[in-house]
Motif scaffolding. Structure first.
Motif, short mmCIF file in Angstrom:
data_model
loop_
_atom_site.label_atom_id
_atom_site.label_comp_id
_atom_site.label_asym_id
_atom_site.label_seq_id
_atom_site.Cartn_x
_atom_site.Cartn_y
_atom_site.Cartn_z
N GLU A 33 37.41 46.60 35.44
CA GLU A 33 36.71 45.67 34.56
C GLU A 33 37.56 45.40 33.33
O GLU A 33 38.04 46.33 32.67
CB GLU A 33 35.34 46.22 34.14
CG GLU A 33 34.54 45.26 33.27
CD GLU A 33 33.16 45.80 32.92
OE1 GLU A 33 32.30 45.80 33.83
OE2 GLU A 33 32.96 46.24 31.78
N VAL A 34 37.76 44.13 33.01
CA VAL A 34 38.49 43.72 31.82
C VAL A 34 37.75 42.58 31.15
O VAL A 34 36.89 41.93 31.77
CB VAL A 34 39.94 43.27 32.15
CG1 VAL A 34 40.77 44.41 32.66
CG2 VAL A 34 39.92 42.11 33.14
N SER A 35 38.07 42.33 29.89
CA SER A 35 37.51 41.20 29.16
C SER A 35 38.40 39.98 29.34
O SER A 35 39.60 40.10 29.63
CB SER A 35 37.35 41.53 27.68
OG SER A 35 36.49 42.62 27.49
N VAL A 36 37.82 38.81 29.15
CA VAL A 36 38.59 37.57 29.23
C VAL A 36 39.73 37.63 28.20
O VAL A 36 39.51 37.93 27.03
CB VAL A 36 37.69 36.36 28.97
CG1 VAL A 36 38.54 35.08 28.88
CG2 VAL A 36 36.64 36.22 30.05
N GLY A 37 40.94 37.38 28.66
CA GLY A 37 42.12 37.44 27.78
C GLY A 37 42.89 38.73 27.88
O GLY A 37 44.01 38.81 27.38
N ASP A 38 42.32 39.78 28.53
CA ASP A 38 43.03 41.04 28.73
C ASP A 38 43.73 41.04 30.08
O ASP A 38 43.21 40.49 31.06
CB ASP A 38 42.07 42.22 28.65
CG ASP A 38 41.59 42.46 27.23
OD1 ASP A 38 42.11 41.79 26.33
OD2 ASP A 38 40.69 43.30 27.04
N SER A 39 44.89 41.67 30.14
CA SER A 39 45.63 41.76 31.40
C SER A 39 45.23 43.02 32.15
O SER A 39 44.62 43.94 31.61
CB SER A 39 47.14 41.77 31.13
OG SER A 39 47.50 42.91 30.38
N VAL A 40 45.59 43.06 33.42
CA VAL A 40 45.32 44.20 34.28
C VAL A 40 46.57 44.47 35.11
O VAL A 40 47.32 43.54 35.43
CB VAL A 40 44.10 43.93 35.19
CG1 VAL A 40 44.37 42.77 36.12
CG2 VAL A 40 43.71 45.17 35.98
N LYS A 41 46.82 45.75 35.43
CA LYS A 41 48.01 46.10 36.21
C LYS A 41 47.62 46.36 37.66
O LYS A 41 46.70 47.14 37.94
CB LYS A 41 48.69 47.32 35.62
CG LYS A 41 49.39 47.03 34.30
CD LYS A 41 50.18 48.23 33.82
CE LYS A 41 50.91 47.88 32.51
NZ LYS A 41 51.69 49.04 32.00
N LEU A 42 48.34 45.72 38.57
CA LEU A 42 48.17 45.90 40.01
C LEU A 42 49.42 46.57 40.56
O LEU A 42 50.53 46.06 40.39
CB LEU A 42 47.95 44.55 40.70
CG LEU A 42 47.92 44.58 42.23
CD1 LEU A 42 46.70 45.33 42.75
CD2 LEU A 42 47.96 43.15 42.79
N THR A 43 49.24 47.74 41.21
CA THR A 43 50.36 48.46 41.80
C THR A 43 50.28 48.35 43.32
O THR A 43 49.27 48.73 43.92
CB THR A 43 50.35 49.94 41.38
OG1 THR A 43 50.39 50.02 39.95
CG2 THR A 43 51.54 50.68 41.97
N GLN A 241 49.30 44.26 27.73
CA GLN A 241 49.59 42.91 27.25
C GLN A 241 48.30 42.11 27.25
O GLN A 241 47.60 42.05 28.26
CB GLN A 241 50.64 42.24 28.11
CG GLN A 241 51.17 40.94 27.50
CD GLN A 241 52.35 40.40 28.27
OE1 GLN A 241 52.40 40.49 29.48
NE2 GLN A 241 53.32 39.81 27.58
N VAL A 242 47.98 41.50 26.13
CA VAL A 242 46.73 40.77 25.99
C VAL A 242 47.00 39.35 25.52
O VAL A 242 48.03 39.05 24.92
CB VAL A 242 45.76 41.47 25.00
CG1 VAL A 242 45.42 42.87 25.48
CG2 VAL A 242 46.37 41.52 23.60
N ARG A 243 46.05 38.48 25.80
CA ARG A 243 46.11 37.10 25.34
C ARG A 243 44.79 36.76 24.66
O ARG A 243 43.72 37.09 25.15
CB ARG A 243 46.34 36.14 26.51
CG ARG A 243 46.21 34.67 26.13
CD ARG A 243 46.44 33.75 27.31
NE ARG A 243 47.82 33.77 27.73
CZ ARG A 243 48.29 33.04 28.74
NH1 ARG A 243 47.48 32.27 29.43
NH2 ARG A 243 49.56 33.11 29.08
N ARG A 244 44.90 36.12 23.52
CA ARG A 244 43.72 35.67 22.79
C ARG A 244 43.86 34.17 22.50
O ARG A 244 44.96 33.68 22.25
CB ARG A 244 43.54 36.44 21.48
CG ARG A 244 43.26 37.92 21.67
CD ARG A 244 41.90 38.15 22.29
NE ARG A 244 41.59 39.57 22.39
CZ ARG A 244 41.83 40.30 23.45
NH1 ARG A 244 42.40 39.77 24.52
NH2 ARG A 244 41.51 41.58 23.47
N ALA A 245 42.73 33.48 22.52
CA ALA A 245 42.73 32.03 22.28
C ALA A 245 41.72 31.70 21.20
O ALA A 245 40.65 32.31 21.11
CB ALA A 245 42.40 31.28 23.57
N ALA A 246 42.07 30.73 20.35
CA ALA A 246 41.16 30.26 19.31
C ALA A 246 40.16 29.29 19.93
O ALA A 246 40.41 28.70 20.99
CB ALA A 246 41.95 29.58 18.20
#
Length: 572
Positions: A33-43, A241-246
């Protein structure tokens, strides 16, 4: 014989099929589970040496943006039995919220099991105080006229985190011109009991078309670490690594009002002034003597490109020669302040009173919502006839009653030689001054040339010394397999090699050089620095990085990228 051939082929196919089926592939997420704008790692892991092969990750593009991919391989011999694995760690950024499926990943003819990720909605603006990093955007007006100034303010809030390798993308506005106002402002504020560090940027936006103006989201991307727990690798936020948007905004843009004069250029401004200066400022002039008049238009809330030109003036008794106008703009507390300066050379051609007419500029007051006219008053110039008269045919042609060879009067005989002698002495004096000035300038140039060359040699020696010291530091860090020291040493090596102090992190080096072996090596170093416990038990080996950096110093730089408008949040 034929039967044996078929039997052999069948056995070979069965063996190949068995070998293919023996390869296993697995996939796992570091969180469900992640929030919108957060990255997730897939191995993704396969139990063989990949030998240049790679799983098919293209199905991920439908619901994710692949930010980075790092590959690693391991091999072991236990009790005489050989085993090998190849792994790919992908950093994914979800494109939508809700339950998102990770499709099966194919490697040769085998597939991994599908996975499910829950992307939850990020806190709204009313509960943003619960977030460690968020962006906010606002405008000073919800409705403006076309080409009227609009102030767009963007704020980046962060609390209890350090940010590395950040990228900031301002909004890309269609049908609008945007200019940044001054430098970024840094301050602290408290929201919901939490202290935030705030970066504030302001822009002046000028809509170029009536209707609805959409201001898209500004974006901020970076790798974050908890400030209070950077030494605890089990913190799930560290190295993510995260992304945020105004927020996106929409503005209503009105057309030019009907009450505005149709024959005048459209000028929506907060204020507009006209002023002039004279040189000499005496109010009088002689025929043939030039006078300089400088007229300046200053407007608040207007682009210099739409400032009006001065009306062309034709006046009996004077000639006006305008120079090329000079435009400039500055940032004020209320936006853009533009100015246009025009210098005019005015030469009187007849004696008497000459009146220069008033200059009027019509504009729209955006605060008072009305048409206004700024006037530069008329100016009266008193011209005397003491200037040199031009020779005419009447006084140049001798009279019929005058003798053919008249004797010069004593006045003429005394005056003419004096004037000629004066001009000769002036010409000689100016010529001597020109020679002396040229000699002095040549002496100064020759005097300064040697110190400049010496300074260049000194700077070159200093750069070589600093580069050598940085290389030695990198070699020492790589021999000790010390990842943190190696990261700082790599940055210093390329700073000195390029003689550019703006190199701040590994991402800048990768983007600027675009050398794939170096990019992979730096990604591996980053992965080791930001990994969590349990991701990998293998220690970092610096020998590969050292040799790749040596090769990279001979590689050409890539094309330059857009300069980042933000100062580093966590500088080296």
């Amino acid at each position: 014989m034929v039967k044996l051939y078929h039997i052999g082929s069948l056995i070979l196919c069965l063996l190949l099929s068995f070998a293919v089926q023996a390869v296993e592939i697995s996939a796992r997420l570091d969180t469900n589970e992640v929030s919108v704008g957060d990255s997730v790692k897939l191995t993704v892991t396969v139990d063989e040496q990949s030998s240049g092969k790679e799983p098919d990750f293209s199905p991920l593009n439908q619901h994710f943006e692949i930010l980075s991919t790092v590959q690693s391989s391991t091999s072991n011999i236990i009790n005489g039995r050989y085993s090998a694995t190849s792994s790919w760690i992908l950093t994914l950024l979800p494109k939508q919220k809700g339950y998102v499926a990770i499709p099966p990943i194919q490697y040769n003819n085998v597939f991994s099991k599908p996975l499910k990720l829950h992307v939850v909605k990020r806190a709204s603006s009313t509960t943003q105080a619960e977030d460690f990093l968020f962006l906010d955007a606002s405008v000073d007006k919800k409705e403006v006229f076309v080409q009227e100034q609009l102030i767009y303010t963007l704020r980046i809030f962060r609390a209890d985190i350090d940010i590395f390798d950040h990228t900031y993308n301002p909004p890309d506005i269609k049908n609008g011109v945007m200019e940044q106002l001054g430098e970024q402002r840094n301050y602290q504020t408290t929201i919901g009991g939490r202290i935030y560090n705030v970066i504030e940027l302001q822009y002046a936006v000028f809509p170029q078309k009536s209707g609805k103006l959409d201001i898209p989201s500004a974006e901020f991307i970076g790798t974050v670490f908890r400030s209070r727990s950077r030494t605890y690798n089990f913190d799930p936020l560290n190295g993510r690594q995260v992304r945020r948007a105004a927020p996106e905004l929409q503005i209503n843009v009105k057309p030019k009002p009907a009450s505005y004069p149709a024959d005048q250029p459209w000028l929506p401004a907060r204020s507009l002034q006209l002023e002039d200066t004279w040189s000499p400022d005496t109010g009088t002039a002689n025929i043939g003597d030039p006078i300089t008049r400088t007229i300046k238009i200053t407007a608040e809330g207007l682009l210099t490109t739409i400032l009006p030109s001065l009306p062309e003036t034709r006046i009996k008794g004077v000639k006006i020669y305008p120079e090329q106008p000079e435009n400039s703009s500055t940032s004020g507390a209320k936006g853009i302040i533009s100015s246009r300066t025009v210098s005019q050379a005015i030469i009187a051609t007849q004696a008497g009173e000459v009146e220069l007419p008033a200059i009027d500029i019509t504009w729209w007051d955006v605060d008072q919502q009305e048409v206004k006219v700024t006037t530069l008053p008329a100016h009266t110039l008193t011209v005397s006839g003491s200037g040199m008269q031009s020779q005419t045919d009447s006084n140049a042609t001798p009279s019929l009653n005058t003798p053919a060879n008249p004797k010069p009067t004593p006045t003429a005989a005394a005056t003419t030689p004096g004037i000629s002698s004066t001009w000769q002495w002036l010409a000689i004096t100016f010529f001597l001054l020109w020679i002396v000035t040229g000699s002095v300038l040549l002496w100064l140039f020759l005097k300064r040339k040697k110190p400049e060359n010496t300074q260049l040699e000194t700077n070159s020696n200093n750069n070589e010394t600093s580069l050598k010291a940085a290389k030695e530091e990198l070699e020492k860090a790589c021999q000790e397999n010390h990842a943190h020291k190696a990261r700082n040493a790599v940055i210093q090596v390329f700073r000195q090699h390029w003689e550019d102090s703006s190199v701040r992190n590994l991402q800048h080096i990768s983007q600027r050089l675009a050398y794939e072996p170096l990019t992979l090596a730096l990604d591996e170093l980053d992965q080791h620095l930001y990994r969590r416990d349990g991701d990998s038990d293998a220690a970092w080996n610096g020998s590969t990085l050292l040799s790749i950096v040596e090769d990279s110093l001979n590689q050409p730089q890539a094309a330059p990228t857009t300069k980042e408008p933000l100062a580093p949040l966590y500088p080296v």
